[in-house]
Design a protein around this motif. Structure first.
Motif, mmCIF file in Angstrom:
data_model
loop_
_atom_site.group_PDB
_atom_site.id
_atom_site.type_symbol
_atom_site.label_atom_id
_atom_site.label_comp_id
_atom_site.label_asym_id
_atom_site.label_seq_id
_atom_site.Cartn_x
_atom_site.Cartn_y
_atom_site.Cartn_z
ATOM 1 N N UNK A 185 47.859 -33.934 -16.371
ATOM 2 C CA UNK A 185 46.402 -33.806 -16.447
ATOM 3 C C UNK A 185 45.851 -35.002 -17.209
ATOM 4 N N UNK A 186 44.786 -35.582 -16.709
ATOM 5 C CA UNK A 186 44.177 -36.682 -17.453
ATOM 6 C C UNK A 186 42.756 -36.327 -17.878
ATOM 7 N N UNK A 187 41.842 -36.406 -16.959
ATOM 8 C CA UNK A 187 40.458 -36.181 -17.401
ATOM 9 C C UNK A 187 39.940 -34.860 -16.868
ATOM 10 N N UNK A 188 38.654 -34.794 -16.649
ATOM 11 C CA UNK A 188 38.048 -33.520 -16.298
ATOM 12 C C UNK A 188 37.312 -33.642 -14.964
ATOM 13 N N UNK A 189 36.627 -32.586 -14.561
ATOM 14 C CA UNK A 189 35.880 -32.600 -13.297
ATOM 15 C C UNK A 189 34.492 -32.004 -13.548
ATOM 16 N N UNK A 190 33.550 -32.203 -12.603
ATOM 17 C CA UNK A 190 32.189 -31.709 -12.839
ATOM 18 C C UNK A 190 32.115 -30.210 -13.155
ATOM 19 N N UNK A 191 32.962 -29.378 -12.519
ATOM 20 C CA UNK A 191 32.824 -27.940 -12.775
ATOM 21 C C UNK A 191 33.253 -27.607 -14.210
ATOM 22 N N UNK A 192 34.270 -28.296 -14.725
ATOM 23 C CA UNK A 192 34.692 -28.036 -16.106
ATOM 24 C C UNK A 192 33.671 -28.579 -17.100
ATOM 25 N N UNK A 193 33.052 -29.709 -16.765
ATOM 26 C CA UNK A 193 31.998 -30.270 -17.623
ATOM 27 C C UNK A 193 30.819 -29.289 -17.674
ATOM 28 N N UNK A 194 30.518 -28.685 -16.519
ATOM 29 C CA UNK A 194 29.400 -27.728 -16.476
ATOM 30 C C UNK A 194 29.711 -26.519 -17.361
ATOM 31 N N UNK A 195 30.972 -26.069 -17.348
ATOM 32 C CA UNK A 195 31.372 -24.966 -18.235
ATOM 33 C C UNK A 195 31.183 -25.352 -19.693
ATOM 34 N N UNK A 196 31.564 -26.596 -20.011
ATOM 35 C CA UNK A 196 31.443 -27.066 -21.391
ATOM 36 C C UNK A 196 29.976 -27.089 -21.815
ATOM 37 N N UNK A 197 29.117 -27.578 -20.935
ATOM 38 C CA UNK A 197 27.696 -27.662 -21.264
ATOM 39 C C UNK A 197 27.128 -26.258 -21.506
ATOM 40 N N UNK A 198 27.574 -25.308 -20.694
ATOM 41 C CA UNK A 198 27.117 -23.917 -20.848
ATOM 42 C C UNK A 198 27.528 -23.378 -22.217
#
Ligand SMILES: [Zn+2]
Ligand SMILES: [Zn+2]
Length: 364
Positions: free
Chosen positions: A305-318
């Protein structure tokens, strides 16, 4: 081109010109911007282990580092929105821009896009040059993915969208952790803590976080964020402790975040249950020897695993927006851009002081 009246002409930036060497430069902001590009005023940039790695090893063309960026769009191409965003929006930037059309993108392996553009890694001599967050301004290319950050969120919480996004990506999307599962998170730094939070949100029943003796305070915070158990690796044998905690079952998912040392991978093989998953995100100092018979015989899955994806970023923002967790406890250092050298070396634990998350702020 929509232009603000007081359009800046230059951006002060810290340019990484070689290993451990920054040079401060005043870089012209293209006027007009290249077609369909936008201009971001950087509010703050978080620093992570990969910035430190780049700082130590960089040998290619000079570049502006910094990929965990929060800022405000101050110039966008004409039209109502740009990538769904408008002028004046406060955003968190996703560091990778994918083409969306290559076999990797189409096949759902978007982080391995063959034509990806990675903010931070693009040379300062290429195009507009303002491709990193250790700068007052950044130029954004078409297709950039962003997440909206409400104005009331303190900037030091806001910059955590990237580490927390990694936590969701590595624990949930890649690791597949489910409700009632057990996870072992190896490494008690900012990634480990963010991963404990993601595991808690995923509904895990057992969340074990390991760290060094010097991480004791961080492990306390891990408990606040959701860890059910913590293990100090200097004084406790990890496989025996995990066996005791899980009544001999082992864990469903192991996440190895430890940089350098290869010991955690051999511990991981002993701690994971048959059919379980090991996610490796820590960069090792060299090749790791593994007993592959264990992987075969017990049907293990080992995933990088390296970085992240838009759906995980959206979870983080939430999560950040929910104010559900004491994220302010992540902040240990907020430094001006002029102290970038010290900021990055703090992340690399080069000073004898506790560090969890470091943010740099450019001059306004
Ligand atoms: Zn990072
Ligand atoms: Zn692609």
């Amino acid at each position: 081109m929509t232009t603000t009246r007081s359009r800046p002409t230059h951006s002060e930036a810290a340019v990484l010109v070689g290993p451990r060497e920054f040079e401060f430069r005043s870089i012209p902001i293209p006027d007009p911007l290249p077609h369909d590009h936008a201009l971001l005023k950087v509010e703050a940039t978080g620093i992570c282990g990969s910035d430190y790695h780049l700082f130590k090893e960089h040998s290619g063309p000079p570049l502006i580092g910094g990929h965990e960026v929060v800022g405000t769009l101050i110039e966008v191409p004409p039209g109502s929105t740009w990538s769904g965003f408008a002028m004046g929006d406060r955003v968190g930037l996703e560091p990778i821009v994918r083409c969306g059309h290559c076999p990797e993108c189409v096949g759902g392996r978007m982080n391995y896009c063959r034509r990806r553009f990675a903010y931070t890694f693009e040379p300062v001599d290429s195009g507009a040059g303002l491709w990193g967050g250790f700068s007052q301004y950044m130029v954004l290319i078409p297709g950039t993915s962003m997440v909206r950050i409400p104005s009331e969120i303190p900037v030091e919480d806001a910059v955590l969208f990237n580490p927390i996004g990694n936590g969701f990506e590595w624990v949930c999307r890649i690791g597949g952790l489910g409700v009632g599962d057990a996870i072992l998170i190896m490494g008690g730094g900012q990634r480990g803590l963010a991963s404990a939070l993601a595991a808690k949100e995923a509904g895990a029943a057992t969340i074990i976080v390991t760290g060094l003796e010097r991480d004791r305070e961080k492990l306390e915070l891990a408990r606040t964020l959701g860890a059910t158990h913590t293990i100090i690796v200097d004084e406790t044998d990890v496989p025996s402790a995990v066996s005791e905690i899980t009544a001999g079952d082992g864990v469903d998912v192991v996440l190895d975040l430890v940089p350098g040392s290869t010991q955690p991978m051999s511990d991981a093989l002993q701690c994971v249950r048959s059919g379980g998953t090991i996610v490796v995100a820590g960069i090792k100092s060299g090749p790791t020897q593994l007993d592959t018979n264990q992987i075969v015989g017990r049907g293990l899955r080992i995933l990088g695993a390296t970085s992240t994806t838009p759906s995980s970023i959206a979870n983080a923002a939430r999560i950040i927006e929910s104010r559900k967790y004491p994220l302010e406890e992540f902040h240990t250092h907020c430094l001006p851009l002029a102290e970038i050298d010290r900021a990055i070396r703090l992340v690399g634990a080069e000073f004898d002081e506790p560090v969890l998350h470091v943010t740099v702020v450019p001059p306004s």
